[in-house]
Design an enzyme around this catalytic site. Structure first.
Site, PDB file in Angstrom:
ATOM      1  N   TYR A  26      -6.202  10.929   3.736  1.00 35.28           N
ATOM      2  CA  TYR A  26      -4.789  11.069   3.444  1.00 35.28           C
ATOM      3  C   TYR A  26      -4.692  12.087   2.295  1.00 35.28           C
ATOM      4  O   TYR A  26      -5.709  12.638   1.869  1.00 35.28           O
ATOM      5  CB  TYR A  26      -4.192   9.725   3.054  1.00 35.28           C
ATOM      6  CG  TYR A  26      -3.893   8.802   4.224  1.00 35.28           C
ATOM      7  CD1 TYR A  26      -4.744   8.712   5.326  1.00 35.28           C
ATOM      8  CD2 TYR A  26      -2.765   7.997   4.231  1.00 35.28           C
ATOM      9  CE1 TYR A  26      -4.478   7.867   6.388  1.00 35.28           C
ATOM     10  CE2 TYR A  26      -2.491   7.140   5.288  1.00 35.28           C
ATOM     11  CZ  TYR A  26      -3.344   7.079   6.364  1.00 35.28           C
ATOM     12  OH  TYR A  26      -3.069   6.240   7.412  1.00 35.28           O
ATOM     13  N   ALA A  53      -9.784  -7.861   7.409  1.00 33.19           N
ATOM     14  CA  ALA A  53      -8.766  -7.326   8.308  1.00 33.19           C
ATOM     15  C   ALA A  53      -8.942  -7.895   9.707  1.00 33.19           C
ATOM     16  O   ALA A  53      -8.213  -8.779  10.135  1.00 33.19           O
ATOM     17  CB  ALA A  53      -8.824  -5.807   8.320  1.00 33.19           C
ATOM     18  N   ARG A  54      -9.936  -7.390  10.456  1.00 35.91           N
ATOM     19  CA  ARG A  54     -10.065  -7.774  11.863  1.00 35.91           C
ATOM     20  C   ARG A  54     -10.272  -9.270  12.054  1.00 35.91           C
ATOM     21  O   ARG A  54      -9.722  -9.872  12.988  1.00 35.91           O
ATOM     22  CB  ARG A  54     -11.205  -6.981  12.508  1.00 35.91           C
ATOM     23  CG  ARG A  54     -10.854  -5.527  12.768  1.00 35.91           C
ATOM     24  CD  ARG A  54     -12.061  -4.711  13.192  1.00 35.91           C
ATOM     25  NE  ARG A  54     -12.985  -4.507  12.076  1.00 35.91           N
ATOM     26  CZ  ARG A  54     -14.112  -3.787  12.158  1.00 35.91           C
ATOM     27  NH1 ARG A  54     -14.453  -3.248  13.321  1.00 35.91           N
ATOM     28  NH2 ARG A  54     -14.879  -3.622  11.116  1.00 35.91           N
ATOM     29  N   GLN A  62       0.862  -1.184   0.000  1.00 35.34           N
ATOM     30  CA  GLN A  62       0.000   0.000   0.000  1.00 35.34           C
ATOM     31  C   GLN A  62       0.897   1.232   0.000  1.00 35.34           C
ATOM     32  O   GLN A  62       1.737   1.395   0.880  1.00 35.34           O
ATOM     33  CB  GLN A  62      -0.904   0.023   1.231  1.00 35.34           C
ATOM     34  CG  GLN A  62      -1.895   1.168   1.216  1.00 35.34           C
ATOM     35  CD  GLN A  62      -2.689   1.259   2.514  1.00 35.34           C
ATOM     36  OE1 GLN A  62      -2.137   1.618   3.552  1.00 35.34           O
ATOM     37  NE2 GLN A  62      -3.967   0.938   2.443  1.00 35.34           N
TER      38      GLN A  62
END
Length: 423
Positions: free
Chosen positions: A188, A363-364, A118
């Site tokens: 971002y 993810a989690r 990433q």
């Protein structure tokens, strides 16, 4: 790059066809890359790089997911410039980092998985104190978490950072990565340019949606030009910022259509929320205020304890919670799409396939069970043990992990010593 105010009209909306839904655990192509299945370990900042170098812990972190059966794991987050880091220890693309990155990609490949980097620039979310440089933003902006002002990016900054994305992508190829995931989300830098809440510019990079999307499109074009068809290019982009006056779905749809028209992207991963203004909007579930306060220095600790609920809001969790909005993007473009958000087990994965998504990102659930994909292959009815408590979130300061499995740090005794690095 073509510029136009009116986005292209797709030939026809893409309707889900359950009869043609692919097997999520079967091999699939992502751009030029063959993945052994359609499950991607989503980017979660690991907190396991040190002095911007790869550690043995970081390698082990990603090898666990590769060994556990994912098609691809994502290294997060590799800043394209030193001042774009959100933590002073994050990797950025220096000569010194390259040998360790090659060790990491070789280790993941040895387990049969692909690996993505990433890449992006933290912009107003960056840590100016740790970076020793001011954070950048489309317009001057105060960041409550760092208690500092981000300065307005100049045209020279925009050109430099666009080029830095291209250089990062070239280095990703050199280091053996199979894909780059370009960070266009979470406010971002590229995402903050998209947001009318943060972007108040009056030049060619502000005002209209076409202007606000210009920076993101130029970044993606630079990345595509740098890598050609050698590796896959993924864009991770907000569907909405989760704040009034921010970037929302009605603008996200035409931007994804422009990206498709530009031919710069192999797949889209749609996300939501703002690390700058509303970080919990992406994750859903309870905000771990107590745990965040415990690891924060003063005066940030006091701020979290007193007014943290205003910044770290809690949102109800449900499986596939980004599907409703991502479905609208799916109908507007023909690009392959990766469904993120509440992917917990085989039923949700199969739902994503029926809805026309080509990949899922987890993810989690994988933090709790790195071998979940292998277990799902053996038994499709295997339930995820993740309870979405979000207490993994504050651990990225000491090594990202599920606290219900390992209540200690994942960092080794060799942390910060020569023996802790790879080369």
């Amino acid at each position: 790059m073509t510029t136009r105010e009116t986005p292209p009209t797709p030939d026809a909306p893409r309707a889900p066809d359950a009869a043609k839904a692919p097997d999520v655990l079967a091999p699939a192509k992502l751009g030029p890359v063959e993945l052994r299945n359609r499950v991607i370990k989503a980017a979660t900042y690991e907190g396991l790089s040190h002095r911007s170098l790869v550690t043995k812990d970081l390698v082990d972190f990603h090898v666990a997911y590769a060994r556990g059966g994912v098609g691809m794991t994502t290294v997060a987050y590799c800043a394209v410039a030193k001042e774009g880091r959100t933590d002073r220890h994050q990797i950025h693309w220096t000569d010194e980092a390259m040998p360790g990155l090659r060790v990491l990609t070789d280790a993941v490949h040895a387990e049969g998985a692909a690996v993505a980097a990433q890449i992006g620039h933290g912009g107003p979310v960056a840590n100016p104190k740790g970076n020793g440089a001011p954070a950048l933003s489309p317009s001057r902006h105060f960041h409550a978490t760092t208690v500092s002002w981000a300065q307005e990016a100049s045209l020279a900054d925009i050109r430099r950072i666009t080029g830095a994305h291209a250089e990062a992508a070239r280095r990703a190829v050199e280091a053996g990565f199979d894909a780059v995931e370009v960070h266009l989300g979470h406010n971002y830098l590229a995402s903050s340019f998209l947001s009318p809440r943060v972007n108040h510019r009056t030049d060619a990079y502000g005002g209209s949606l076409e202007n606000r999307a210009r920076f993101a499109r130029e970044i993606m074009q630079a990345v595509r030009d740098a890598v050609g068809g050698r590796i896959a290019v993924i864009a991770k982009m907000n569907m909405d910022d989760g704040v009034p006056g921010g970037f929302w779905l009605d603008e996200a749809i035409p931007v994804t259509q422009w990206l498709e028209q530009d031919g710069t992207v192999d797949a889209l991963e749609m996300t939501a929320g703002s690390s700058l203004l509303n970080p919990m909007y992406l994750f859903k579930g309870e905000a771990p205020l107590k745990e965040f306060a415990a690891i924060m220095p003063q005066p940030i600790k006091l701020g979290v304890q007193t007014v943290g609920k205003r910044f770290l809001r809690s949102y109800p969790y449900r499986d596939a919670y980004l599907l409703e909005d991502a479905r609208q993007i799916r109908a507007a473009v023909k690009l392959p799409m990766i469904l993120l958000g509440g992917i917990t087990g085989k039923p949700v994965m199969d739902l994503a396939m029926r809805e026309g998504f080509e990949f899922v990102a987890m993810a989690r659930s994988l933090l709790r069970e790195p071998d979940l994909v292998n277990r799902l292959r053996d038994d499709a009815g295997t339930p995820s043990l993740c309870i979405h408590c979000n207490k993994c979130m504050p651990t990225n300061f000491t090594g990202t992990r599920c606290v219900l499995v390992d209540r200690g740090t994942t960092r080794r005794d060799t942390w910060g010593t020569p023996a802790g690095y790879v080369a």
